[in-house]
Design a protein around this motif. Structure first.
Motif, PDB file in Angstrom:
ATOM      1  N   UNK A 151       0.618  -1.105  -0.196  1.00  0.00           N
ATOM      2  CA  UNK A 151       0.021  -0.392  -0.273  1.00  0.00           C
ATOM      3  C   UNK A 151       0.904   0.802  -0.319  1.00  0.00           C
ATOM      4  N   UNK A 152       0.548   2.026  -0.495  1.00  0.00           N
ATOM      5  CA  UNK A 152       0.779   3.450  -0.646  1.00  0.00           C
ATOM      6  C   UNK A 152       0.046   4.797  -0.263  1.00  0.00           C
ATOM      7  N   UNK A 153      -0.170   5.168   0.833  1.00  0.00           N
ATOM      8  CA  UNK A 153      -1.156   5.667   0.885  1.00  0.00           C
ATOM      9  C   UNK A 153      -0.374   7.871   1.071  1.00  0.00           C
ATOM     10  N   UNK A 189       3.899   7.610  -7.156  1.00  0.00           N
ATOM     11  CA  UNK A 189       2.747   6.372  -6.379  1.00  0.00           C
ATOM     12  C   UNK A 189       2.416   6.017  -8.001  1.00  0.00           C
ATOM     13  N   UNK A 190       2.216   6.582  -9.095  1.00  0.00           N
ATOM     14  CA  UNK A 190       1.947   5.940 -10.279  1.00  0.00           C
ATOM     15  C   UNK A 190       3.180   5.220 -10.784  1.00  0.00           C
ATOM     16  N   UNK A 191       4.513   4.890 -11.444  1.00  0.00           N
ATOM     17  CA  UNK A 191       5.061   4.143 -11.218  1.00  0.00           C
ATOM     18  C   UNK A 191       4.921   2.672 -10.271  1.00  0.00           C
ATOM     19  N   UNK A 192       4.537   2.627  -8.937  1.00  0.00           N
ATOM     20  CA  UNK A 192       4.101   2.208  -8.210  1.00  0.00           C
ATOM     21  C   UNK A 192       3.776   0.722  -8.490  1.00  0.00           C
ATOM     22  N   UNK A 193       4.071  -0.278  -9.161  1.00  0.00           N
ATOM     23  CA  UNK A 193       2.834  -1.403  -9.098  1.00  0.00           C
ATOM     24  C   UNK A 193       1.916  -1.560  -7.289  1.00  0.00           C
ATOM     25  N   UNK A 194       2.355  -1.245  -6.416  1.00  0.00           N
ATOM     26  CA  UNK A 194       1.279  -1.006  -4.996  1.00  0.00           C
ATOM     27  C   UNK A 194       0.080  -0.354  -5.009  1.00  0.00           C
ATOM     28  N   UNK A 195      -0.863  -1.185  -4.335  1.00  0.00           N
ATOM     29  CA  UNK A 195      -2.252  -0.341  -4.303  1.00  0.00           C
ATOM     30  C   UNK A 195      -1.654   1.439  -4.013  1.00  0.00           C
ATOM     31  N   UNK A 196      -2.275   2.007  -4.437  1.00  0.00           N
ATOM     32  CA  UNK A 196      -2.214   3.403  -3.954  1.00  0.00           C
ATOM     33  C   UNK A 196      -3.716   3.870  -3.155  1.00  0.00           C
ATOM     34  N   UNK A 197      -2.982   5.288  -2.324  1.00  0.00           N
ATOM     35  CA  UNK A 197      -4.988   5.579  -1.989  1.00  0.00           C
ATOM     36  C   UNK A 197      -4.802   7.556  -1.396  1.00  0.00           C
ATOM     37  N   UNK A 198      -5.102   7.828  -1.828  1.00  0.00           N
ATOM     38  CA  UNK A 198      -5.093   9.554  -1.428  1.00  0.00           C
ATOM     39  C   UNK A 198      -5.482   9.679  -0.379  1.00  0.00           C
ATOM     40  N   UNK A 199      -5.347  10.154   0.936  1.00  0.00           N
ATOM     41  CA  UNK A 199      -6.384  10.784   2.168  1.00  0.00           C
ATOM     42  C   UNK A 199      -5.710  12.530   1.837  1.00  0.00           C
ATOM     43  N   UNK A 200      -7.560  12.723   2.232  1.00  0.00           N
ATOM     44  CA  UNK A 200      -7.532  14.147   2.459  1.00  0.00           C
ATOM     45  C   UNK A 200      -6.675  15.080   3.112  1.00  0.00           C
ATOM     46  N   UNK A 205      -8.899  10.353   8.181  1.00  0.00           N
ATOM     47  CA  UNK A 205      -8.852   9.908   6.713  1.00  0.00           C
ATOM     48  C   UNK A 205      -8.205   9.329   6.609  1.00  0.00           C
ATOM     49  N   UNK A 206      -6.507   9.846   6.666  1.00  0.00           N
ATOM     50  CA  UNK A 206      -5.688   8.044   6.208  1.00  0.00           C
ATOM     51  C   UNK A 206      -5.629   7.173   7.173  1.00  0.00           C
ATOM     52  N   UNK A 207      -6.087   7.187   8.271  1.00  0.00           N
ATOM     53  CA  UNK A 207      -6.630   6.597   9.563  1.00  0.00           C
ATOM     54  C   UNK A 207      -7.498   5.205   9.535  1.00  0.00           C
ATOM     55  N   UNK A 208      -8.531   5.644   8.318  1.00  0.00           N
ATOM     56  CA  UNK A 208      -9.375   5.500   7.831  1.00  0.00           C
ATOM     57  C   UNK A 208      -9.420   4.307   7.102  1.00  0.00           C
ATOM     58  N   UNK A 209      -8.185   4.699   6.127  1.00  0.00           N
ATOM     59  CA  UNK A 209      -7.902   3.875   5.196  1.00  0.00           C
ATOM     60  C   UNK A 209      -7.233   2.837   5.264  1.00  0.00           C
ATOM     61  N   UNK A 210      -6.324   2.871   6.445  1.00  0.00           N
ATOM     62  CA  UNK A 210      -5.074   1.821   7.466  1.00  0.00           C
ATOM     63  C   UNK A 210      -5.773   1.148   7.836  1.00  0.00           C
ATOM     64  N   UNK A 252       0.905  12.024  12.845  1.00  0.00           N
ATOM     65  CA  UNK A 252       1.379  10.509  11.281  1.00  0.00           C
ATOM     66  C   UNK A 252       2.434  10.046  11.868  1.00  0.00           C
ATOM     67  N   UNK A 253       3.382  10.432  12.730  1.00  0.00           N
ATOM     68  CA  UNK A 253       4.115   9.238  13.686  1.00  0.00           C
ATOM     69  C   UNK A 253       2.828   8.104  14.336  1.00  0.00           C
ATOM     70  N   UNK A 254       2.074   8.957  15.032  1.00  0.00           N
ATOM     71  CA  UNK A 254       1.431   7.885  15.989  1.00  0.00           C
ATOM     72  C   UNK A 254       0.677   6.504  15.321  1.00  0.00           C
ATOM     73  N   UNK A 255       0.458   7.322  14.082  1.00  0.00           N
ATOM     74  CA  UNK A 255      -0.802   6.702  12.961  1.00  0.00           C
ATOM     75  C   UNK A 255       0.229   5.433  12.373  1.00  0.00           C
ATOM     76  N   UNK A 256       0.945   6.517  12.188  1.00  0.00           N
ATOM     77  CA  UNK A 256       2.041   4.760  11.412  1.00  0.00           C
ATOM     78  C   UNK A 256       2.111   4.408  12.154  1.00  0.00           C
ATOM     79  N   UNK A 257       3.282   4.193  13.080  1.00  0.00           N
ATOM     80  CA  UNK A 257       3.027   3.689  14.587  1.00  0.00           C
ATOM     81  C   UNK A 257       2.350   2.277  14.905  1.00  0.00           C
ATOM     82  N   UNK A 258       1.116   2.950  15.385  1.00  0.00           N
ATOM     83  CA  UNK A 258      -0.232   1.950  14.741  1.00  0.00           C
ATOM     84  C   UNK A 258      -0.445   0.672  14.197  1.00  0.00           C
ATOM     85  N   UNK A 259      -0.273   1.609  13.097  1.00  0.00           N
ATOM     86  CA  UNK A 259      -0.867   0.631  11.775  1.00  0.00           C
ATOM     87  C   UNK A 259       0.670  -0.048  11.345  1.00  0.00           C
TER      88      UNK A 259
END
Length: 394
Positions: A128-130, A143-154, A160-165, A194-201
């Motif tokens: 995943x790329x967010x 993100x357009x060049x990656x083969x990963x699934x990409x998601x845009x957050x508001x 919105x980021x946490x909703x996706x993660x 961002x740090x808190x959410x990235x650590x959580x997920x």
């Protein structure tokens, strides 16, 4: 006419603005980048430069560039992977790694390449790329060049980021990419959240510090350092073309990630190394930035002075917290027209229109430098105010 050329020939928007005499791009400057530059033989005040610390004409940096050409020549004639690694590259990498508190640094010929090359390299199919919806174009390219699934957050919306993660298992590789400073509107990413959410997920956090270096943090280490969270940013990108008075970019990371990237990032492996002169310039600028913290303070002093002046006159400048001051116009044609008028009156600013921002958010972008004087700001503010009033923006 061949079909492809025929399709491209239908793009005539630039010609329309040229016919109106307000086309603002590719303006030739015949002097060094400074608070004053020469355009068409006339001195104008420069408020469109990203040279935040005002170092592009520093004598020590120019001397370092000249000495590098004398020692190494004009170029490396190869990529870092093969014959293009010089001892001065190693010195810059090591000093930047120590400065950023990371294990290793990789140098790129352009900051754009760092983002567009690293993102598709470190992520693969089913990862995943967010990314923030207002991230820089180089991140969007990545993100357009990656083969990963990409998601845009508001924009800067952590809910919105946490909703996706939360939709995905913790063990799935995930990369969250954000600008530290958003280059058009001048607002700052909420790094603590961002740090808190990235650590959580268990998501890897990548922060683009292109407009944060030299501006925020201890000795100009950037936004992450400003929040005392630099160690928590897994990947940190930076550029030399702004505060560091050169051209090129870098990625700072842990040794395992750096080892993988050095052997797999295509723009790194297949692009000629950053030139000796550019490397020496960036290295000299880094030394000056660290040795002269008063430059950073001067930048903030003049920034606050300009912000206060614009706010007192009723300008809409959004949520900027940086030396980037957006003056919202919210009209494409007026944005171009005002930019042209200001240049004629001796003030160089940058028009920002779609797709850099939504059409309804067009603006004039002011960028402050540590070397601007209050007298220069006063003239610019007064001139811009009169142009905005005449064009019924204020």
């Amino acid at each position: 006419m061949k079909p492809l050329r025929e399709k491209l020939s239908k793009y005539t928007l630039p010609q329309q603005f040229k016919e109106q005499g307000v086309y603002p791009y590719f303006t030739p400057i015949s002097s060094e980048q400074n608070t004053e530059v020469v355009v068409n033989g006339k001195k104008v005040l420069m408020f469109g430069s990203n040279s935040y610390l005002g170092l592009t004409n520093h004598p020590k940096i120019k001397e370092a560039a000249k000495a590098a050409i004398d020692k190494y020549g004009s170029g490396c004639a190869g990529s870092p992977f093969l014959n293009g690694t010089l001892d001065i590259h190693i010195q810059l990498q090591n000093e930047l790694a120590e400065f950023m508190g990371k294990d290793e640094v990789m140098l790129f010929s352009a900051g754009f390449q760092a983002n567009s090359g690293v993102i598709p390299c470190v992520t693969g199919r089913n990862d995943l790329v967010l990314f923030d919806e207002r991230d820089h174009a180089s991140i969007i390219e990545g993100k357009q060049l990656t083969f990963a699934n990409t998601f845009k957050y508001k924009h800067n919306n952590m809910e919105d980021l946490e909703r996706l993660l939360r939709k995905y298992p913790v063990e799935l590789p995930k990369l969250v990419v954000t600008d530290g400073v958003f280059s058009m509107e001048g607002d700052v990413a909420p790094i603590p959240e961002l740090v808190r959410i990235c650590d959580k997920y268990q998501a890897t956090l990548m922060v683009d510090e292109a407009h944060g270096l030299g501006v925020f943090g201890r000795e100009g280490r950037g936004v992450c350092d400003h929040f005392n969270l630099l160690p928590k940013a897994d990947l940190v990108m930076g550029t030399f073309s702004k505060s560091l008075a050169s051209v090129g970019g870098f990625i700072a990371a842990d040794k395992e990630t750096a080892n993988y990237m050095k052997h797999n990032v295509r723009p790194y492996i297949f692009t000629a190394s950053i030139s000796p002169a550019s490397t020496a310039s960036a290295l000299a600028a880094l030394h000056i930035m660290r040795a002269e913290p008063e430059r950073q303070q001067a930048l903030w002093d003049i920034t606050h002075y300009a912000m206060q002046a614009f706010r007192q006159l009723g300008f809409e400048i959004g949520n900027t917290e940086t030396p980037i001051i957006p003056l919202f116009v919210r009209d494409n044609e007026k944005t171009f027209g005002i930019t042209h008028e200001l240049l004629e009156k001796g003030v160089f600013v940058s028009p920002v229109v779609a797709p850099a921002v939504p059409s309804e958010d067009t603006l004039i972008r002011m960028a402050m430098m540590a070397t601007h004087t209050k007298a220069q700001v006063d003239y610019a503010v007064d001139t811009i105010y009169k142009c905005f009033k005449a064009n019924e923006v204020l």
